[in-house]
Design a protein around this motif. Structure first.
Motif, PDB file in Angstrom:
ATOM      1  N   SER A   1       0.716  -1.047   0.016  1.00 35.45           N
ATOM      2  CA  SER A   1       0.082  -0.086   0.053  1.00 35.45           C
ATOM      3  C   SER A   1       0.795   1.441   0.098  1.00 35.45           C
ATOM      4  O   SER A   1       0.638   2.473  -0.727  1.00 35.45           O
ATOM      5  CB  SER A   1      -1.133   0.209   1.404  1.00 35.45           C
TER       6      SER A   1
ATOM      7  N   HIS B   1       0.971   4.374  -2.831  1.00 34.13           N
ATOM      8  CA  HIS B   1       1.146   5.563  -2.699  1.00 34.13           C
ATOM      9  C   HIS B   1       2.169   6.454  -3.243  1.00 34.13           C
ATOM     10  O   HIS B   1       1.946   7.273  -4.048  1.00 34.13           O
ATOM     11  CB  HIS B   1       0.672   5.962  -1.258  1.00 34.13           C
TER      12      HIS B   1
ATOM     13  N   ALA C   1      -6.194  10.082  -3.982  1.00 32.89           N
ATOM     14  CA  ALA C   1      -7.319   9.146  -3.541  1.00 32.89           C
ATOM     15  C   ALA C   1      -8.023   8.794  -4.986  1.00 32.89           C
ATOM     16  O   ALA C   1      -8.359   7.545  -5.092  1.00 32.89           O
ATOM     17  CB  ALA C   1      -8.358  10.260  -2.765  1.00 32.89           C
TER      18      ALA C   1
ATOM     19  N   VAL D   1      -9.710   5.386  -3.619  1.00 28.12           N
ATOM     20  CA  VAL D   1      -9.743   5.376  -2.026  1.00 28.12           C
ATOM     21  C   VAL D   1     -10.248   6.374  -1.539  1.00 28.12           C
ATOM     22  O   VAL D   1      -9.960   7.564  -2.138  1.00 28.12           O
ATOM     23  CB  VAL D   1      -8.184   4.896  -1.295  1.00 28.12           C
TER      24      VAL D   1
ATOM     25  N   SER E   1      -9.518  10.442   3.199  1.00 27.63           N
ATOM     26  CA  SER E   1      -9.065  10.209   4.783  1.00 27.63           C
ATOM     27  C   SER E   1      -7.938   9.132   4.778  1.00 27.63           C
ATOM     28  O   SER E   1      -7.163   9.249   5.558  1.00 27.63           O
ATOM     29  CB  SER E   1     -10.305   9.812   5.492  1.00 27.63           C
ATOM     30  N   SER E   2      -8.327   8.218   3.871  1.00 31.46           N
ATOM     31  CA  SER E   2      -7.160   6.928   3.765  1.00 31.46           C
ATOM     32  C   SER E   2      -5.807   7.488   3.061  1.00 31.46           C
ATOM     33  O   SER E   2      -4.661   7.197   3.751  1.00 31.46           O
ATOM     34  CB  SER E   2      -7.656   5.817   2.736  1.00 31.46           C
TER      35      SER E   2
ATOM     36  N   LYS F   1      -3.987   9.381   6.131  1.00 28.21           N
ATOM     37  CA  LYS F   1      -3.392   8.744   6.868  1.00 28.21           C
ATOM     38  C   LYS F   1      -2.001   8.216   6.617  1.00 28.21           C
ATOM     39  O   LYS F   1      -0.993   8.180   7.160  1.00 28.21           O
ATOM     40  CB  LYS F   1      -4.345   7.441   7.519  1.00 28.21           C
ATOM     41  N   MET F   2      -2.129   7.886   5.129  1.00 30.54           N
ATOM     42  CA  MET F   2      -0.832   7.100   4.640  1.00 30.54           C
ATOM     43  C   MET F   2       0.201   8.094   4.381  1.00 30.54           C
ATOM     44  O   MET F   2       1.431   7.801   4.630  1.00 30.54           O
ATOM     45  CB  MET F   2      -1.280   6.307   3.184  1.00 30.54           C
TER      46      MET F   2
END
Length: 140
Positions: free
Chosen positions: A5, A9, A29, A34, A37-38, A41-42
């Motif tokens: 993951s 990114h 995103a 995705v 918000s994901s 975080k990443m």
């Protein structure tokens, strides 16, 4: 060691910066399908791990470590697409297949695939043989 993951990114961020000069959370995103918000975080994790510098509402910049890895990941992706294309994989399958295998190969395997692609491209007769085999498979 980055996770698959994290690699996805970094690869997308590197690619967006190469194409547009910047990468926003919303762009990342959308490219990865995705939630923003994901991605946030990443991106925070990648910042903590030294791959990029992220300032909320101001964007992000890859560090030299992140740039080096991003370039390598994009090259890996492009090489695998090229390999599947050279061996005759149907065009509509290539992207999905690359996404399925790119995180499961060692860098040693990637290097050997690069050698094989180079060999095949230097030997069009071998590519024609592969195309013949593919056609025979379809005909049977």
């Amino acid at each position: 060691m980055p996770t698959p993951s994290m690699e996805d990114h970094i690869e997308i961020i590197y690619s967006l910066i190469e194409q547009k000069g910047y990468a926003r959370v919303s762009d990342i995103a959308e490219a990865l399908s995705v939630l923003p918000s994901s991605v946030t975080k990443m991106v925070q994790k990648l910042d903590k791990d030294g791959y990029l510098i992220y300032e909320r509402y101001r964007g992000l910049v890859l560090t030299p470590k992140g740039q080096k890895l991003g370039k390598r990941l994009l090259m890996r992706h492009d090489l695998l697409e090229q390999f599947l294309r050279v061996i005759g994989v149907d065009e509509e399958r290539i992207y999905e297949d690359v996404e399925g295998i790119e995180h499961h190969l060692s860098w040693n395997s990637i290097d050997r695939i690069a050698d094989l692609v180079q060999l095949l491209e230097a030997r069009p007769d071998l590519i024609r043989e592969l195309e013949k085999l593919k056609q025979e498979e379809k005909d049977s």
